[in-house]
Design a protein around this motif. Structure first.
Motif, PDB file in Angstrom:
ATOM      1  N   LEU A  27      43.584  44.606  41.564  1.00  0.00           N
ATOM      2  CA  LEU A  27      41.872  44.584  41.300  1.00  0.00           C
ATOM      3  C   LEU A  27      41.881  44.296  40.803  1.00  0.00           C
ATOM      4  N   ALA A  28      42.534  43.410  39.427  1.00  0.00           N
ATOM      5  CA  ALA A  28      41.775  41.708  38.932  1.00  0.00           C
ATOM      6  C   ALA A  28      41.114  41.199  40.225  1.00  0.00           C
ATOM      7  N   GLU A  29      42.416  40.392  40.968  1.00  0.00           N
ATOM      8  CA  GLU A  29      41.697  40.142  42.502  1.00  0.00           C
ATOM      9  C   GLU A  29      40.809  40.646  42.924  1.00  0.00           C
ATOM     10  N   ALA A  30      40.481  42.065  42.976  1.00  0.00           N
ATOM     11  CA  ALA A  30      39.229  42.569  43.940  1.00  0.00           C
ATOM     12  C   ALA A  30      37.697  42.348  42.917  1.00  0.00           C
ATOM     13  N   LEU A  31      37.964  42.341  41.520  1.00  0.00           N
ATOM     14  CA  LEU A  31      36.581  41.445  40.452  1.00  0.00           C
ATOM     15  C   LEU A  31      36.370  40.007  41.116  1.00  0.00           C
ATOM     16  N   HIS A  32      37.167  39.780  41.362  1.00  0.00           N
ATOM     17  CA  HIS A  32      36.627  37.599  42.163  1.00  0.00           C
ATOM     18  C   HIS A  32      35.991  37.533  43.746  1.00  0.00           C
ATOM     19  N   TYR A  33      36.595  39.074  44.108  1.00  0.00           N
ATOM     20  CA  TYR A  33      35.863  39.034  45.811  1.00  0.00           C
ATOM     21  C   TYR A  33      34.414  39.861  45.795  1.00  0.00           C
ATOM     22  N   ALA A  34      34.559  40.192  44.616  1.00  0.00           N
ATOM     23  CA  ALA A  34      33.564  41.350  44.883  1.00  0.00           C
ATOM     24  C   ALA A  34      32.106  40.701  44.533  1.00  0.00           C
ATOM     25  N   THR A  35      32.232  39.698  43.967  1.00  0.00           N
ATOM     26  CA  THR A  35      31.181  39.032  43.094  1.00  0.00           C
ATOM     27  C   THR A  35      31.270  36.721  42.976  1.00  0.00           C
ATOM     28  N   SER A  36      32.467  36.611  44.753  1.00  0.00           N
ATOM     29  CA  SER A  36      32.129  35.337  44.892  1.00  0.00           C
ATOM     30  C   SER A  36      33.218  35.221  46.088  1.00  0.00           C
ATOM     31  N   PRO A  37      32.271  34.466  46.862  1.00  0.00           N
ATOM     32  CA  PRO A  37      31.164  33.339  46.789  1.00  0.00           C
ATOM     33  C   PRO A  37      30.152  34.350  46.824  1.00  0.00           C
TER      34      PRO A  37
END
Length: 288
Positions: A27-37
């Motif tokens: 879930l922590a990884e998905a936060l970054h995935y959803a906002t980047s790039p």
């Protein structure tokens, strides 16, 4: 630091808050995935540009507002792509969050981003509590009901759709938030900035309708033909390609004319012109 780098840095700081402590790793990884790039970061760019035009005397508050707005936007994309809505497999040229991480984690990712947006604003509000409270209220009003992006999604389930209300909620709401939150962050009254955000939002919705109708998936980075496939209201369905293209040109001209008087008015007008050129699909420019 250029504007996009400033915004990206603010978003990265926000995501770091959401990944702090001992979080569930995927879930922590998905936060970054959803906002980047982050694509063009159009909404926080408008917010920051308005703040700069108004003096930007509290840049940390501006950055928090810009990051919070982008988190809400990204959350809405994660939810929009779910099978219960658009059932889209691609977003920004890569698998949608529910395809990359699963549907449950996509729901949690969107929810987490929404909550994180308000946490970011709350953390920054200590510097200017009155402005902070106004920012929280404005973002909440433009995100939920009755006139925020939740309402925009809700219009798609109605048997009869008010196209103006649908566009204002689904797309316009976060652009209104952008202009008003930029003004609030810099200590200005938000109401004079409503019209600019409203017009920019309508322009982006019409442009999105045009892109959906005339572009291909590879160029757009997401599925096309969605309006027709889902029977959704659109400017193209209502006005035709030529009518929608002319409508877009008229809206953008009105947006520039609506900019309130401020010290950075000329620079802000130039930013709006640049965004205008960017959003008009090349395939229909000759029709406008």
């Amino acid at each position: 630091m250029d504007l996009l780098a400033r915004i990206d840095k603010a978003v990265a700081r926000a995501i770091a808050i959401g990944q702090g402590g001992t979080p569930p790793a995927r879930l922590a990884e998905a936060l970054h995935y959803a906002t980047s790039p982050g694509g063009a970061r159009i909404r926080p760019t408008i917010l920051t540009s308005v703040a700069l035009a108004c003096g930007d005397d509290r840049p940390a508050l501006t950055d928090a507002a810009a990051a919070a707005l982008e988190l809400i936007h990204c959350a809405s994309l994660v939810h929009d792509d779910l099978p219960c809505f658009d059932d889209a497999e691609i977003r920004r040229g890569k698998p949608a969050v529910h395809r990359a991480y699963s549907e449950p984690l996509a729901v949690l990712t969107g929810d987490s981003l929404i909550i994180l947006a308000f946490e970011v604003l709350a953390r920054a509000a200590a510097e200017e509590p009155l402005r902070g409270a106004q920012l929280v209220l404005t973002l909440a009003q433009r995100s939920g009901m009755p006139g925020g992006i939740c309402a925009g999604q809700g219009w798609e389930s109605e048997p009869t759709v008010d196209l103006a209300a649908y566009h204002r909620s689904k797309t316009g709401a976060l652009f209104i938030a952008a202009t008003q939150m930029g003004a609030i962050a810099a200590g200005h009254e938000p109401e004079p900035w409503f019209e600019l955000g409203d017009r920019i939002g309508e322009a982006f919705q019409v442009a999105d309708d045009l892109r959906d109708a005339v572009m291909d998936e590879d160029a757009l980075g997401k599925p096309v033909g969605q309006d027709a496939a889902h029977g959704r209201p659109s400017a193209v369905a209502e006005l035709g390609l030529e009518g929608a293209a002319k409508r877009l040109k008229d809206i953008l001209a009105g947006a520039i004319a609506s900019i309130p008087s401020c010290q950075g008015e000329a620079a802000l007008a130039q930013m709006v012109r640049m965004q205008s050129e960017r959003i008009m699909p090349s395939a229909v420019r000759h029709l406008a």
